[in-house]
Design a protein around this motif. Structure first.
Motif, short mmCIF file in Angstrom:
data_model
loop_
_atom_site.label_atom_id
_atom_site.label_comp_id
_atom_site.label_asym_id
_atom_site.label_seq_id
_atom_site.Cartn_x
_atom_site.Cartn_y
_atom_site.Cartn_z
N SER A 64 0.83 -1.21 0.00
CA SER A 64 0.00 0.00 0.00
C SER A 64 0.86 1.26 0.00
CB SER A 64 -0.91 0.03 1.23
OG SER A 64 -1.91 -0.94 1.17
N TYR A 65 0.29 2.34 -0.53
CA TYR A 65 0.96 3.64 -0.46
C TYR A 65 0.89 4.15 0.98
CZ TYR A 65 2.11 8.52 -1.03
OH TYR A 65 2.69 9.75 -0.90
N GLY A 66 1.96 4.71 1.43
CA GLY A 66 2.06 5.24 2.79
C GLY A 66 3.51 5.16 3.21
N LEU A 67 4.22 6.27 3.13
CA LEU A 67 5.67 6.23 3.30
C LEU A 67 6.09 5.93 4.74
CD1 LEU A 67 6.80 9.15 0.94
CD2 LEU A 67 6.34 6.75 0.43
N THR A 68 5.33 6.43 5.72
CA THR A 68 5.69 6.14 7.11
C THR A 68 5.60 4.65 7.39
OG1 THR A 68 4.72 8.27 7.74
CG2 THR A 68 5.29 6.76 9.51
N SER A 69 4.50 4.03 6.95
CA SER A 69 4.33 2.59 7.15
C SER A 69 5.41 1.82 6.41
CB SER A 69 2.95 2.16 6.64
OG SER A 69 2.81 0.76 6.66
N LEU A 70 5.67 2.19 5.17
CA LEU A 70 6.65 1.49 4.34
C LEU A 70 8.04 1.54 4.95
CD1 LEU A 70 7.27 0.07 1.60
CD2 LEU A 70 7.68 2.36 0.67
N VAL A 71 8.50 2.75 5.28
CA VAL A 71 9.85 2.92 5.82
C VAL A 71 9.97 2.25 7.19
CG1 VAL A 71 11.58 4.60 6.59
CG2 VAL A 71 10.29 5.02 4.49
N SER A 72 8.92 2.34 8.01
CA SER A 72 8.95 1.71 9.33
C SER A 72 9.11 0.20 9.20
CB SER A 72 7.66 2.03 10.10
OG SER A 72 7.55 3.42 10.36
N LEU A 73 8.40 -0.41 8.27
CA LEU A 73 8.50 -1.85 8.05
C LEU A 73 9.91 -2.23 7.59
CD1 LEU A 73 5.07 -2.51 6.35
CD2 LEU A 73 5.83 -3.50 8.51
N TYR A 74 10.50 -1.43 6.72
CA TYR A 74 11.86 -1.70 6.27
C TYR A 74 12.85 -1.61 7.44
CZ TYR A 74 11.58 -2.24 1.19
OH TYR A 74 11.35 -2.74 -0.08
N ILE A 75 12.63 -0.65 8.33
CA ILE A 75 13.50 -0.54 9.51
C ILE A 75 13.36 -1.80 10.36
CG2 ILE A 75 13.77 0.68 11.70
CD1 ILE A 75 13.08 3.28 10.19
N GLY A 76 12.12 -2.26 10.55
CA GLY A 76 11.89 -3.48 11.31
C GLY A 76 12.57 -4.68 10.68
N ILE A 77 12.50 -4.80 9.36
CA ILE A 77 13.15 -5.90 8.66
C ILE A 77 14.67 -5.79 8.80
CG2 ILE A 77 13.58 -6.92 6.38
CD1 ILE A 77 10.88 -7.65 7.53
N GLY A 78 15.19 -4.57 8.85
CA GLY A 78 16.62 -4.38 9.06
C GLY A 78 17.08 -5.01 10.37
N PHE A 79 16.28 -4.84 11.42
CA PHE A 79 16.62 -5.47 12.71
C PHE A 79 16.52 -6.99 12.62
CE2 PHE A 79 15.74 -1.19 14.43
CZ PHE A 79 16.85 -1.04 15.24
N VAL A 80 15.54 -7.50 11.88
CA VAL A 80 15.41 -8.95 11.71
C VAL A 80 16.66 -9.50 11.00
CG1 VAL A 80 14.09 -10.81 10.62
CG2 VAL A 80 12.89 -8.89 11.67
N LEU A 81 17.13 -8.77 10.00
CA LEU A 81 18.32 -9.20 9.28
C LEU A 81 19.54 -9.26 10.20
CD1 LEU A 81 17.88 -7.18 5.96
CD2 LEU A 81 17.66 -9.66 6.24
N ASN A 82 19.63 -8.29 11.13
CA ASN A 82 20.74 -8.31 12.07
C ASN A 82 20.62 -9.46 13.06
OD1 ASN A 82 22.03 -7.04 14.90
ND2 ASN A 82 23.25 -6.75 13.05
N VAL A 83 19.40 -9.77 13.46
CA VAL A 83 19.19 -10.93 14.32
C VAL A 83 19.67 -12.18 13.60
CG1 VAL A 83 17.44 -12.38 15.44
CG2 VAL A 83 17.25 -9.89 15.58
N ARG A 84 19.35 -12.27 12.30
CA ARG A 84 19.76 -13.44 11.51
C ARG A 84 21.28 -13.53 11.40
NH1 ARG A 84 21.48 -17.22 9.92
NH2 ARG A 84 20.93 -18.58 8.18
N LEU A 85 21.94 -12.40 11.26
CA LEU A 85 23.41 -12.40 11.18
C LEU A 85 24.06 -12.90 12.46
CD1 LEU A 85 24.17 -9.03 9.31
CD2 LEU A 85 24.72 -11.34 8.51
N GLN A 86 23.36 -12.77 13.58
CA GLN A 86 23.93 -13.17 14.86
C GLN A 86 23.32 -14.46 15.40
OE1 GLN A 86 24.88 -10.03 17.73
NE2 GLN A 86 23.85 -8.58 16.39
N CYS A 87 22.59 -15.18 14.55
CA CYS A 87 21.94 -16.41 14.98
C CYS A 87 22.94 -17.46 15.44
CB CYS A 87 21.08 -17.00 13.84
SG CYS A 87 19.47 -16.22 13.67
N LYS A 88 22.44 -18.39 16.26
CA LYS A 88 23.27 -19.50 16.71
C LYS A 88 23.58 -20.42 15.52
CE LYS A 88 19.99 -20.47 19.54
NZ LYS A 88 19.11 -21.08 20.59
N HIS A 89 24.78 -20.93 15.46
CA HIS A 89 25.18 -21.79 14.32
C HIS A 89 25.47 -23.21 14.82
CE1 HIS A 89 25.38 -18.19 11.88
NE2 HIS A 89 26.19 -17.64 12.78
#
Length: 367
Positions: free
Chosen positions: A342-367
């Motif tokens: 959907s159109y809505g820049l605040t929602s869009l950018v906020s979700l991307y920021i949230g995904i950025g944190f998920v990506l960092n969690v993945r980088l530090q996952c247990k191996h």
């Protein structure tokens, strides 16, 4: 702040799925409201930059500022009440010069970050009633500020995400079942009360949306108008759709029978132009994004990482379900954007920021 990560641990699959969803959004917005397509593209590019930057920042360092995150969230929501921009009967936006954003959207991500650290610090007391009530009190304040805007739809999502955070944080099944035994009957009682003619629990327009869902024929030219046209558009797309940016006179979109189709009812445009196939691809894509977040949560190195990834998975899943549920008339009408589409820049950018944190969690996952 920055760590040495292994490239093979980077979740490229999640990035590709998010970019695919955003691409669908840019395309459909170009059909629904072409003048906004460039702005959406700019929002996606900004979101990608922030996502990649945040993905290499150690989330544990950011979470040390969890009380500042919480207080900053409250300040933004209070500012909306005091000096926010009133539009369409709702006061939900802040304007700083030419910059306009919706703090209730950023609140979802900030609450996920706050509770990730708060629950982890007090994990051994998570299943005590004192701690549970403390958590409820902490979420109740921003929830009330969002609800008062009024923004019932976002306030519902905040509650659902909060429940997800408590669950993935380790809340006992016994407590969950006990809460459900109380909440379900209470919900039914409240629902019966809000349907009374002289009630003052919710706004009249909110009550009418519920009544329109129960009896759409009676409200066919008013509250149920959008949803009835939405399911008409989706149904008319049949299997393959009418085609991207088609010029058919019978098109619900071309006839302007859905107002603001680039936001709350963008799924109707997907259904009409790309049919069942396009709708199915969209649903599966959003589902896979949520499942990938849950997968990262299961592998996280600590409870905070589990809560961040699980919270983001819950946010994408619940918000997608509600948006699509409204567009297909299986839920009462409530205004929520479809994540990444959907159109809505605040929602869009906020979700991307949230995904950025998920990506960092993945980088530090247990191996």
């Amino acid at each position: 702040m920055f760590k040495h990560y292994r490239l093979r641990d980077y979740d490229f699959k999640l990035i590709l799925m998010v970019l695919a969803a955003s691409t669908i959004g840019i395309m459909i917005i170009g059909s629904a409201m072409e003048s906004l397509q460039t702005r959406q593209l700019a929002g996606v590019l900004l979101g990608i930059f922030l996502m990649l930057f945040i993905s290499v920042i150690d989330y544990n360092i950011v979470l040390k500022l969890y009380w500042l995150i919480y207080m900053g969230n409250l300040i933004l929501l209070l500012a909306v009440m005091l000096v926010g921009d009133d539009s369409g009967g709702a006061q939900r936006w802040l304007e700083l010069g030419s910059f306009r954003f919706q703090p209730s959207e950023t609140a979802k991500i900030m609450l996920i970050l706050f509770f990730a650290q708060f629950i982890m610090k007090h994990k051994e007391r998570l299943n005590t009633f004192k701690y549970i009530f403390l958590c409820i009190g902490l979420v109740a304040i921003p929830w009330a500020l969002i609800y008062k805007q009024p923004d019932m739809s976002t306030s519902i999502v905040v509650l659902l995400v909060f429940c997800t955070l408590m669950f993935v944080g380790g809340l006992s099944y016994k407590i969950i079942l006990g809460v459900l035994a109380v909440v379900v009957p209470a919900f039914l009682i409240v629902l019966s009360l809000v349907l009374q003619p002289d009630q003052d629990i919710i706004k009249p327009y909110q009550q009418n949306r519920i009544l329109a869902f129960i009896n759409p024929e009676q409200y066919a030219t008013e509250e149920a108008y959008q949803q009835l046209n939405s399911i008409t558009a989706i149904g008319s797309g049949q299997l393959d759709g009418k085609g991207y940016k088609n010029n058919e006179i019978s098109s619900v979109k071309n006839g302007n029978y859905i107002s603001q189709p680039q936001t709350d009812f963008i799924f109707a445009i997907i259904g009409e132009e790309f049919g069942f196939k396009g709708s199915l691809v969209t649903v599966i894509l959003l589902m896979l994004i949520a499942l990938e977040c849950f997968s990262v949560a299961a592998k996280a190195k600590d409870p905070a990482g589990t809560i961040i990834a699980g919270g983001m998975g819950g946010l994408v899943a619940f918000q997608s379900f509600i948006n699509i549920g409204v567009a297909t008339f299986i839920l009462p009408n409530t205004g929520l954007p479809l994540p990444f589409i959907s159109y809505g820049l605040t929602s869009l950018v906020s979700l991307y920021i949230g995904i950025g944190f998920v990506l960092n969690v993945r980088l530090q996952c247990k191996h």
